[in-house]
Write a protein that holds these residues in place. Structure first.
Motif, PDB file in Angstrom:
ATOM      1  N   PRO A   1      18.674 -41.187  45.393  1.00  0.00           N
ATOM      2  CA  PRO A   1      19.504 -42.394  45.258  1.00  0.00           C
ATOM      3  C   PRO A   1      19.829 -42.685  43.795  1.00  0.00           C
ATOM      4  O   PRO A   1      19.026 -42.449  42.901  1.00  0.00           O
ATOM      5  CB  PRO A   1      18.633 -43.496  45.858  1.00  0.00           C
ATOM      6  CG  PRO A   1      17.240 -42.975  45.794  1.00  0.00           C
ATOM      7  CD  PRO A   1      17.332 -41.482  45.874  1.00  0.00           C
ATOM      8  N   LEU A   2      21.043 -43.179  43.584  1.00  0.00           N
ATOM      9  CA  LEU A   2      21.466 -43.530  42.234  1.00  0.00           C
ATOM     10  C   LEU A   2      20.760 -44.793  41.769  1.00  0.00           C
ATOM     11  O   LEU A   2      20.529 -45.705  42.564  1.00  0.00           O
ATOM     12  CB  LEU A   2      22.979 -43.772  42.204  1.00  0.00           C
ATOM     13  CG  LEU A   2      23.851 -42.557  42.412  1.00  0.00           C
ATOM     14  CD1 LEU A   2      25.306 -42.967  42.492  1.00  0.00           C
ATOM     15  CD2 LEU A   2      23.656 -41.572  41.273  1.00  0.00           C
ATOM     16  N   PRO A   3      20.434 -44.879  40.493  1.00  0.00           N
ATOM     17  CA  PRO A   3      19.811 -46.102  39.973  1.00  0.00           C
ATOM     18  C   PRO A   3      20.869 -47.186  39.741  1.00  0.00           C
ATOM     19  O   PRO A   3      21.320 -47.409  38.631  1.00  0.00           O
ATOM     20  CB  PRO A   3      19.167 -45.642  38.669  1.00  0.00           C
ATOM     21  CG  PRO A   3      20.029 -44.495  38.230  1.00  0.00           C
ATOM     22  CD  PRO A   3      20.498 -43.837  39.486  1.00  0.00           C
ATOM     23  N   LEU A   4      21.287 -47.832  40.809  1.00  0.00           N
ATOM     24  CA  LEU A   4      22.311 -48.865  40.702  1.00  0.00           C
ATOM     25  C   LEU A   4      21.707 -50.177  40.225  1.00  0.00           C
ATOM     26  O   LEU A   4      20.553 -50.490  40.522  1.00  0.00           O
ATOM     27  CB  LEU A   4      22.983 -49.076  42.062  1.00  0.00           C
ATOM     28  CG  LEU A   4      23.714 -47.869  42.633  1.00  0.00           C
ATOM     29  CD1 LEU A   4      24.221 -48.169  44.033  1.00  0.00           C
ATOM     30  CD2 LEU A   4      24.855 -47.462  41.732  1.00  0.00           C
ATOM     31  N   PRO A   5      22.481 -50.976  39.509  1.00  0.00           N
ATOM     32  CA  PRO A   5      21.979 -52.280  39.076  1.00  0.00           C
ATOM     33  C   PRO A   5      21.828 -53.208  40.278  1.00  0.00           C
ATOM     34  O   PRO A   5      22.523 -53.062  41.288  1.00  0.00           O
ATOM     35  CB  PRO A   5      23.061 -52.782  38.118  1.00  0.00           C
ATOM     36  CG  PRO A   5      24.284 -52.011  38.460  1.00  0.00           C
ATOM     37  CD  PRO A   5      23.822 -50.695  39.005  1.00  0.00           C
ATOM     38  N   ASP A   6      20.878 -54.151  40.171  1.00  0.00           N
ATOM     39  CA  ASP A   6      20.651 -55.090  41.265  1.00  0.00           C
ATOM     40  C   ASP A   6      21.871 -55.963  41.519  1.00  0.00           C
ATOM     41  O   ASP A   6      22.239 -56.225  42.662  1.00  0.00           O
ATOM     42  CB  ASP A   6      19.433 -55.975  40.965  1.00  0.00           C
ATOM     43  CG  ASP A   6      18.158 -55.162  40.912  1.00  0.00           C
ATOM     44  OD1 ASP A   6      18.100 -54.128  41.603  1.00  0.00           O
ATOM     45  OD2 ASP A   6      17.237 -55.556  40.180  1.00  0.00           O
ATOM     46  N   SER A   7      22.491 -56.426  40.454  1.00  0.00           N
ATOM     47  CA  SER A   7      23.706 -57.219  40.595  1.00  0.00           C
ATOM     48  C   SER A   7      24.579 -57.014  39.370  1.00  0.00           C
ATOM     49  O   SER A   7      24.092 -56.672  38.296  1.00  0.00           O
ATOM     50  CB  SER A   7      23.359 -58.701  40.748  1.00  0.00           C
ATOM     51  OG  SER A   7      22.756 -59.172  39.561  1.00  0.00           O
ATOM     52  N   VAL A   8      25.860 -57.221  39.553  1.00  0.00           N
ATOM     53  CA  VAL A   8      26.820 -57.101  38.461  1.00  0.00           C
ATOM     54  C   VAL A   8      27.523 -58.442  38.331  1.00  0.00           C
ATOM     55  O   VAL A   8      28.105 -58.938  39.295  1.00  0.00           O
ATOM     56  CB  VAL A   8      27.845 -55.985  38.744  1.00  0.00           C
ATOM     57  CG1 VAL A   8      28.889 -55.926  37.645  1.00  0.00           C
ATOM     58  CG2 VAL A   8      27.154 -54.647  38.899  1.00  0.00           C
ATOM     59  N   THR A   9      27.436 -59.045  37.166  1.00  0.00           N
ATOM     60  CA  THR A   9      28.102 -60.322  36.918  1.00  0.00           C
ATOM     61  C   THR A   9      29.423 -60.044  36.222  1.00  0.00           C
ATOM     62  O   THR A   9      29.450 -59.604  35.071  1.00  0.00           O
ATOM     63  CB  THR A   9      27.226 -61.231  36.040  1.00  0.00           C
ATOM     64  OG1 THR A   9      25.947 -61.370  36.661  1.00  0.00           O
ATOM     65  CG2 THR A   9      27.858 -62.587  35.876  1.00  0.00           C
ATOM     66  N   LEU A  10      30.507 -60.276  36.948  1.00  0.00           N
ATOM     67  CA  LEU A  10      31.839 -60.051  36.401  1.00  0.00           C
ATOM     68  C   LEU A  10      32.389 -61.342  35.814  1.00  0.00           C
ATOM     69  O   LEU A  10      32.000 -62.431  36.239  1.00  0.00           O
ATOM     70  CB  LEU A  10      32.774 -59.552  37.507  1.00  0.00           C
ATOM     71  CG  LEU A  10      32.411 -58.210  38.151  1.00  0.00           C
ATOM     72  CD1 LEU A  10      33.344 -57.917  39.307  1.00  0.00           C
ATOM     73  CD2 LEU A  10      32.463 -57.095  37.131  1.00  0.00           C
TER      74      LEU A  10
END
Length: 96
Positions: A45-54
């Motif tokens: 699995p890719l190390p994706l960020p928990d959340s992205v604040t745009l």
């Protein structure tokens, strides 16, 4: 009816070709087996960020990840590059 005996060199060549054929079949079976095992393995699995604040009003259309950054392509044709550790906006690139 008697079959004539093969010369020594020809008998050796015949055994050599038989051994080579067996080795080649074994190699092809090994390669196919390794491909099947490798392609059926669960991907890492890719190390994706928990959340992205745009930024306000920004709609994401694409996402990509690098070694220490991740980027979001917005509907406004901008690429927003964020730091992977802190999540802060590093750079904004306008797409012409």
């Amino acid at each position: 009816m008697d079959t004539p005996e093969l010369p020594a060199n020809l008998a050796f060549l015949r055994r050599l070709v038989t051994v080579l054929t067996i080795i080649m079949i074994g190699g092809v079976v090994t390669v196919v087996g390794l491909l099947v095992i490798r392609l059926n393995a669960n991907p890492v699995p890719l190390p994706l960020p928990d959340s992205v604040t745009l930024p306000d009003g920004t709609e994401a259309t694409a996402f990509t990840i690098g070694s220490d950054w991740y980027a979001v392509v917005s509907a406004e044709d901008e690429i927003l590059i964020f730091d992977q550790v802190t999540g802060t906006l590093r750079q904004t690139i306008a797409i012409d």
